[in-house]
Enzyme design. Structure first.
Site, PDB file in Angstrom:
ATOM      1  NE  ARG A 188       5.897 -11.442   2.292  1.00 22.39           N
ATOM      2  CZ  ARG A 188       6.453 -10.852   1.241  1.00 22.39           C
ATOM      3  NH1 ARG A 188       5.734 -10.550   0.194  1.00 22.39           N
ATOM      4  NH2 ARG A 188       7.746 -10.568   1.235  1.00 22.39           N
ATOM      5  N   PRO A 241       0.833  -1.207   0.000  1.00 21.62           N
ATOM      6  CG  PRO A 241      -0.704  -1.537   1.710  1.00 21.62           C
ATOM      7  CD  PRO A 241       0.606  -2.034   1.172  1.00 21.62           C
ATOM      8  CD  GLU A 242       3.255   2.711  -4.260  1.00 20.51           C
ATOM      9  OE1 GLU A 242       3.433   3.858  -4.682  1.00 20.51           O
ATOM     10  OE2 GLU A 242       3.503   1.703  -4.941  1.00 20.51           O
TER      11      GLU A 242
END
Ligand SMILES: [Zn+2]
Length: 308
Positions: free
Chosen positions: A116, A2-3
């Site tokens: 993750r 996500p940016e």
């Protein structure tokens, strides 16, 4: 990962459902999610109402009001989604175990799912927020007043870093990651492997505009759902449908028809159009050829004159 546009999308969604709710308790299911213990996190956050949500770069911030008990001052919860973090607003977390859960009143919960396991949670005193981001060297917000053309020009000047790495460096500008760096460089017609310091004043102006336009387009499309990004309501963004270069290796450039190429910069896949983004200098917008025009240039008439 996500940016800025994806985190902003999460912020907007949660802003519509969290404010006013009471954070009864933080339950930590995976202690590696925070350097603080569950007890410490609750000391800052439990018993307070959510006031509002903010964003700083790729960090999501939740402001909590002071609680009713003496000494329960206001607090800020900071969440970094990193690679795969998702905040899911619903009572049950679903099939996958959350790394932490916020039990909310009345009758709600916010679960942090994170395959993750790189995501992080911090609880802070509001007075310590500036120091928190200063310690991380976080640069200016792209949409903030500090991020001007002059700032970008000065930040680029003299830097030997590759342009792609420059954009990914959160100290230079906050919130840009791999997808939006590639897309902004395409929009600015700048090659990702150029030295940051080789970018001239007019190119810097183009890059500034391209960054803001690309990030805004990402926000307008509610982010890119390329890997695992879904918003807290389970909806996917649609920016991936209008990508110009990112993960389009071998496909024709939407502007000139040339095949999009891929290289690796600092371990990150980097995508660009070799014709629109020449290695040397910048191509002025508007001077590019249209698809197919290259072939007609070489045709010659009976006396050897160029035709077409
Ligand atoms: Zn092109």
């Amino acid at each position: 990962m996500p940016e800025l546009p994806e985190v902003e999308t999460v912020r907007r969604r949660l802003q519509a459902c969290l404010p006013g709710l009471l954070l009864r308790r933080v339950v930590v299911h995976d202690w590696t999610v925070s350097a603080q213990t569950e007890e410490e996190l609750n000391g800052y956050l439990a018993g307070r109402r959510v006031a509002r949500l903010r964003r700083r770069g790729k960090y999501l911030l939740v402001d909590l009001e002071a609680g009713p008990a003496a000494g329960d001052g206001p607090a800020v919860a900071v969440v970094h989604l990193r690679m795969t973090g998702q905040l899911v607003f619903r009572l049950e977390p679903g099939d996958r175990p959350p790394r932490f859960t916020w039990e909310l009143e009345p009758d709600a919960a916010l679960h942090f799912l994170d395959m993750r396991r790189f995501g992080r949670l911090w609880a802070l005193d509001p007075e310590d927020e500036d120091g928190f981001f200063a310690a991380r060297g976080l640069g200016p917000e792209p949409f903030g007043p500090e991020f001007t053309v002059a700032y970008l020009r000065d930040a680029l000047a003299g830097r030997r870093a590759l342009l792609k790495n420059f954009l990914l460096d959160q100290r230079r500008v906050a919130g840009v990651g791999n997808i939006y760096a590639d897309e902004a460089l395409f929009r600015a017609r700048l090659h990702p492997l150029r030295a940051a310091g080789s970018v001239g004043p007019r190119e810097a102006r183009r890059l500034h505009a391209a960054l803001l336009e690309t990030l805004q387009a990402g926000i307008d499309h509610e982010g890119s759902s390329i890997e695992s990004f879904i918003d807290p309501a389970g909806r996917r963004g649609s920016f991936q449908e209008i990508l110009n270069v990112y993960q389009r290796t071998g496909e024709p450039c939407r502007v000139c028809g040339e095949q999009i190429e891929r290289t690796v910069v600092g371990g990150r896949g980097t995508h660009y159009c070799p014709r629109c983004q020449p290695r040397r200098g910048g191509m002025a917008p508007g001077s590019r050829r249209r698809p197919g025009s290259a072939r007609s240039i070489g045709r010659r008439g009976p006396r050897g004159e160029l035709i077409g």
